[in-house]
Scaffold this motif. Sequence first.
Motif, PDB file in Angstrom:
ATOM      1  N   GLY B  23      -9.443   2.937  15.947  1.00  0.00           N
ATOM      2  CA  GLY B  23     -10.447   3.981  15.558  1.00  0.00           C
ATOM      3  C   GLY B  23     -10.369   4.580  14.378  1.00  0.00           C
ATOM      4  O   GLY B  23     -11.272   4.869  13.642  1.00  0.00           O
ATOM      5  N   ALA B  24      -9.107   4.879  13.920  1.00  0.00           N
ATOM      6  CA  ALA B  24      -8.918   5.385  12.450  1.00  0.00           C
ATOM      7  C   ALA B  24      -9.337   4.466  11.612  1.00  0.00           C
ATOM      8  O   ALA B  24     -10.163   4.911  10.561  1.00  0.00           O
ATOM      9  CB  ALA B  24      -7.282   5.664  12.503  1.00  0.00           C
ATOM     10  N   THR B  25      -9.067   3.120  11.527  1.00  0.00           N
ATOM     11  CA  THR B  25      -9.573   2.290  10.685  1.00  0.00           C
ATOM     12  C   THR B  25     -10.926   2.220  10.617  1.00  0.00           C
ATOM     13  O   THR B  25     -11.596   2.038   9.382  1.00  0.00           O
ATOM     14  CB  THR B  25      -9.116   0.720  11.080  1.00  0.00           C
ATOM     15  OG1 THR B  25      -7.787   0.710  11.439  1.00  0.00           O
ATOM     16  CG2 THR B  25      -9.139  -0.168  10.003  1.00  0.00           C
TER      17      THR B  25
ATOM     18  N   VAL C   6       4.291   6.573  19.590  1.00  0.00           N
ATOM     19  CA  VAL C   6       2.912   7.083  19.840  1.00  0.00           C
ATOM     20  C   VAL C   6       2.618   8.330  18.842  1.00  0.00           C
ATOM     21  O   VAL C   6       1.561   8.263  18.534  1.00  0.00           O
ATOM     22  CB  VAL C   6       2.638   7.249  21.255  1.00  0.00           C
ATOM     23  CG1 VAL C   6       1.312   7.998  21.517  1.00  0.00           C
ATOM     24  CG2 VAL C   6       2.972   6.105  22.112  1.00  0.00           C
ATOM     25  N   LEU C   7       3.798   9.077  19.073  1.00  0.00           N
ATOM     26  CA  LEU C   7       3.402  10.351  17.885  1.00  0.00           C
ATOM     27  C   LEU C   7       3.257   9.970  16.678  1.00  0.00           C
ATOM     28  O   LEU C   7       2.234  10.612  15.845  1.00  0.00           O
ATOM     29  CB  LEU C   7       4.501  11.186  18.008  1.00  0.00           C
ATOM     30  CG  LEU C   7       4.406  12.625  17.617  1.00  0.00           C
ATOM     31  CD1 LEU C   7       3.383  13.411  18.548  1.00  0.00           C
ATOM     32  CD2 LEU C   7       5.827  13.395  17.851  1.00  0.00           C
ATOM     33  N   ALA C   8       3.957   8.916  16.045  1.00  0.00           N
ATOM     34  CA  ALA C   8       3.804   8.533  14.730  1.00  0.00           C
ATOM     35  C   ALA C   8       2.396   8.048  14.657  1.00  0.00           C
ATOM     36  O   ALA C   8       1.830   8.025  13.477  1.00  0.00           O
ATOM     37  CB  ALA C   8       4.824   7.510  14.355  1.00  0.00           C
ATOM     38  N   THR C   9       1.912   6.914  15.465  1.00  0.00           N
ATOM     39  CA  THR C   9       0.612   6.469  15.450  1.00  0.00           C
ATOM     40  C   THR C   9      -0.426   7.588  15.224  1.00  0.00           C
ATOM     41  O   THR C   9      -1.377   7.595  14.539  1.00  0.00           O
ATOM     42  CB  THR C   9       0.375   5.574  16.621  1.00  0.00           C
ATOM     43  OG1 THR C   9       1.744   4.729  16.568  1.00  0.00           O
ATOM     44  CG2 THR C   9      -0.586   4.657  16.105  1.00  0.00           C
ATOM     45  N   LEU C  10      -0.217   8.703  16.258  1.00  0.00           N
ATOM     46  CA  LEU C  10      -1.261   9.636  16.266  1.00  0.00           C
ATOM     47  C   LEU C  10      -1.222  10.522  15.017  1.00  0.00           C
ATOM     48  O   LEU C  10      -2.507  10.687  14.444  1.00  0.00           O
ATOM     49  CB  LEU C  10      -0.962  10.716  17.222  1.00  0.00           C
ATOM     50  CG  LEU C  10      -1.402  10.133  18.708  1.00  0.00           C
ATOM     51  CD1 LEU C  10      -0.868  11.138  19.822  1.00  0.00           C
ATOM     52  CD2 LEU C  10      -2.870   9.999  18.671  1.00  0.00           C
ATOM     53  N   LEU C  11      -0.103  10.579  14.341  1.00  0.00           N
ATOM     54  CA  LEU C  11       0.080  11.093  12.947  1.00  0.00           C
ATOM     55  C   LEU C  11      -0.924  10.438  11.936  1.00  0.00           C
ATOM     56  O   LEU C  11      -1.505  10.973  10.806  1.00  0.00           O
ATOM     57  CB  LEU C  11       1.263  11.448  12.647  1.00  0.00           C
ATOM     58  CG  LEU C  11       1.948  12.721  13.408  1.00  0.00           C
ATOM     59  CD1 LEU C  11       3.216  13.056  12.898  1.00  0.00           C
ATOM     60  CD2 LEU C  11       0.937  14.113  13.212  1.00  0.00           C
ATOM     61  N   VAL C  12      -0.823   9.105  11.980  1.00  0.00           N
ATOM     62  CA  VAL C  12      -1.426   8.241  10.958  1.00  0.00           C
ATOM     63  C   VAL C  12      -2.924   8.461  11.252  1.00  0.00           C
ATOM     64  O   VAL C  12      -3.672   8.319  10.285  1.00  0.00           O
ATOM     65  CB  VAL C  12      -0.853   6.651  11.016  1.00  0.00           C
ATOM     66  CG1 VAL C  12      -1.697   5.711  10.309  1.00  0.00           C
ATOM     67  CG2 VAL C  12       0.534   6.713  10.723  1.00  0.00           C
ATOM     68  N   GLY C  13      -3.215   8.163  12.308  1.00  0.00           N
ATOM     69  CA  GLY C  13      -4.873   8.425  12.867  1.00  0.00           C
ATOM     70  C   GLY C  13      -5.213   9.991  12.369  1.00  0.00           C
ATOM     71  O   GLY C  13      -6.390   9.994  12.035  1.00  0.00           O
ATOM     72  N   MET C  14      -4.357  10.949  12.458  1.00  0.00           N
ATOM     73  CA  MET C  14      -4.941  12.237  12.066  1.00  0.00           C
ATOM     74  C   MET C  14      -5.110  12.171  10.207  1.00  0.00           C
ATOM     75  O   MET C  14      -5.958  12.667   9.792  1.00  0.00           O
ATOM     76  CB  MET C  14      -3.990  13.206  12.461  1.00  0.00           C
ATOM     77  CG  MET C  14      -4.228  13.569  13.722  1.00  0.00           C
ATOM     78  SD  MET C  14      -3.000  14.783  14.320  1.00  0.00           S
ATOM     79  CE  MET C  14      -3.447  16.166  14.167  1.00  0.00           C
ATOM     80  N   THR C  15      -4.220  11.382   9.794  1.00  0.00           N
ATOM     81  CA  THR C  15      -4.274  11.289   8.265  1.00  0.00           C
ATOM     82  C   THR C  15      -5.551  10.683   8.003  1.00  0.00           C
ATOM     83  O   THR C  15      -6.249  11.026   6.952  1.00  0.00           O
ATOM     84  CB  THR C  15      -3.396  10.352   7.685  1.00  0.00           C
ATOM     85  OG1 THR C  15      -1.992  11.113   8.266  1.00  0.00           O
ATOM     86  CG2 THR C  15      -2.906  10.498   6.169  1.00  0.00           C
ATOM     87  N   ALA C  16      -6.044   9.660   8.665  1.00  0.00           N
ATOM     88  CA  ALA C  16      -7.232   8.842   8.257  1.00  0.00           C
ATOM     89  C   ALA C  16      -8.266   9.676   8.539  1.00  0.00           C
ATOM     90  O   ALA C  16      -9.561   9.873   7.668  1.00  0.00           O
ATOM     91  CB  ALA C  16      -7.070   7.689   9.314  1.00  0.00           C
ATOM     92  N   ALA C  17      -8.277  10.404   9.541  1.00  0.00           N
ATOM     93  CA  ALA C  17      -9.479  11.422   9.708  1.00  0.00           C
ATOM     94  C   ALA C  17      -9.571  12.456   8.667  1.00  0.00           C
ATOM     95  O   ALA C  17     -10.618  12.855   8.281  1.00  0.00           O
ATOM     96  CB  ALA C  17      -9.237  12.329  11.168  1.00  0.00           C
ATOM     97  N   LEU C  37     -10.228  14.393  14.438  1.00  0.00           N
ATOM     98  CA  LEU C  37      -9.079  15.217  14.298  1.00  0.00           C
ATOM     99  C   LEU C  37      -8.664  16.056  15.607  1.00  0.00           C
ATOM    100  O   LEU C  37      -7.432  16.171  16.236  1.00  0.00           O
ATOM    101  CB  LEU C  37      -9.036  16.255  13.196  1.00  0.00           C
ATOM    102  CG  LEU C  37      -7.692  16.476  12.497  1.00  0.00           C
ATOM    103  CD1 LEU C  37      -7.101  15.582  12.217  1.00  0.00           C
ATOM    104  CD2 LEU C  37      -7.867  17.631  11.587  1.00  0.00           C
ATOM    105  N   GLY C  38      -9.808  16.836  16.227  1.00  0.00           N
ATOM    106  CA  GLY C  38      -9.546  17.589  17.518  1.00  0.00           C
ATOM    107  C   GLY C  38      -8.942  16.779  18.652  1.00  0.00           C
ATOM    108  O   GLY C  38      -7.977  17.085  19.507  1.00  0.00           O
ATOM    109  N   THR C  39      -9.412  15.612  18.956  1.00  0.00           N
ATOM    110  CA  THR C  39      -9.150  14.563  19.886  1.00  0.00           C
ATOM    111  C   THR C  39      -7.662  14.241  19.805  1.00  0.00           C
ATOM    112  O   THR C  39      -6.796  14.175  20.698  1.00  0.00           O
ATOM    113  CB  THR C  39     -10.065  13.527  19.918  1.00  0.00           C
ATOM    114  OG1 THR C  39     -11.354  13.773  19.831  1.00  0.00           O
ATOM    115  CG2 THR C  39      -9.949  12.652  20.957  1.00  0.00           C
ATOM    116  N   LYS C  40      -7.481  13.801  18.674  1.00  0.00           N
ATOM    117  CA  LYS C  40      -6.034  13.372  18.257  1.00  0.00           C
ATOM    118  C   LYS C  40      -4.886  14.592  18.408  1.00  0.00           C
ATOM    119  O   LYS C  40      -3.845  14.438  18.921  1.00  0.00           O
ATOM    120  CB  LYS C  40      -6.057  12.836  16.966  1.00  0.00           C
ATOM    121  CG  LYS C  40      -6.282  11.300  16.956  1.00  0.00           C
ATOM    122  CD  LYS C  40      -6.773  10.643  15.405  1.00  0.00           C
ATOM    123  CE  LYS C  40      -7.748   9.490  15.824  1.00  0.00           C
ATOM    124  NZ  LYS C  40      -8.328   9.419  14.563  1.00  0.00           N
ATOM    125  N   THR C  41      -5.519  15.734  18.179  1.00  0.00           N
ATOM    126  CA  THR C  41      -4.513  16.965  18.334  1.00  0.00           C
ATOM    127  C   THR C  41      -4.356  17.007  19.726  1.00  0.00           C
ATOM    128  O   THR C  41      -3.270  17.427  19.970  1.00  0.00           O
ATOM    129  CB  THR C  41      -5.243  18.236  17.663  1.00  0.00           C
ATOM    130  OG1 THR C  41      -5.712  17.920  16.313  1.00  0.00           O
ATOM    131  CG2 THR C  41      -4.395  19.394  17.662  1.00  0.00           C
TER     132      THR C  41
END
Lengths: 158, 104, 97
Positions: B23-25, C6-17, C37-41
């Motif tokens: 999703g991020a990608t 999982v936490l690290a992945t979520l932080l990567v996703g937050m960086t993308a957002a 960002l809210g969903t990932k938070t």
Amino acid sequence: MKAPLTLVIVLAGTWILLSGHWSFFLLSLGVASVVITVLCGVRLKIVDKESVPVHLLPGLIRYTPWLIGQIIQSSLHVARRVLSPKLPISPTIIHIDTQQTDALNSVSYANSITLTPGTISLDVGKDQIEVHALTSESAESLKSGLMAKQVRKMEGVR
Amino acid sequence: MSTAIEILGGALLITGAFFVLIGATGLLRLPDILTRIHGASITDTLGAGAILLGLAMTAGWSLLTGKLLALLILMALLNPSASHALARAAVHGIRKPWLEKEDS
Amino acid sequence: MILTIVLATLLVGMTAALIRAIKGPTVYDRILASNALGTKTILVIVVLGFLMGDPSLYIDIALMYVLIGFIGTVAVLKVSEFGDLGQSRSRTEEDHS
């Protein structure tokens, strides 16, 4: 009479779920809150078939696993498109017939469309929904009307 | 039996993390706002769903499971409404979405 | 161990957002980024709760975060679309009539 009873059960379940305490004092507070809420709702005449759609429950139990399967399928589809280097997407806007009988079912149909990755409902009209689809495949699968049929089955119309 | 459920929960957690990454990608790669919503909705549905279900399985059966399921149902009800509002506002706002072909 | 991954992945996703929120280019991209960002938070809060060993406390916060995040997204959309939150609707109608 069915709707207020269902509302009592749902509210009591929510109270116990969120509180998690079983002492007499807190439980009596919960009972008082539930009774006052339901009485206010009944006096306001907002506890009816639409606000407490209990008649949808049997259909919903059948519909949810199908929807989850559909979500997984289209998620994999979109994920493959996103990850492939050439980005083979073909965004389209289509209009489809809702084929539903009342507003509640139109809304649950539009919500299902948006919940499925690859399709978003843009505008919900009386008998048409405007849908933005990421690929032409997801647009085609929506046009085939399978999801509309499942939502119709959920509301119990043959 | 409990080990099998824990292994399944771990697999679900890893799957969810993978879909969050996808999703991020999508959020970064896709060309236009309406298509980016599709990318973000993968995170909202399958990513969040798999992670919350995996957590519920690893935690064992208690009141916590019910709370996680309530969280999941709330997200499944609220996120489509937010995406629909966003898509509708974006269509009215940007005037010219990135389309391959017109409405047939 | 899995929770940390999982936490690290979520932080990567937050960086993308966050990158999407900074790059824009339209206001809707930024709203979408803040929603993602809210969903990932929410997921980070829940996973962090399990990692810290007191999940029931954190899940209550996450439940509130879902509701507030939804209202926040809709409120920001409404402001960006109409310029207000709807209170002055009647006054503007009087101005036009």
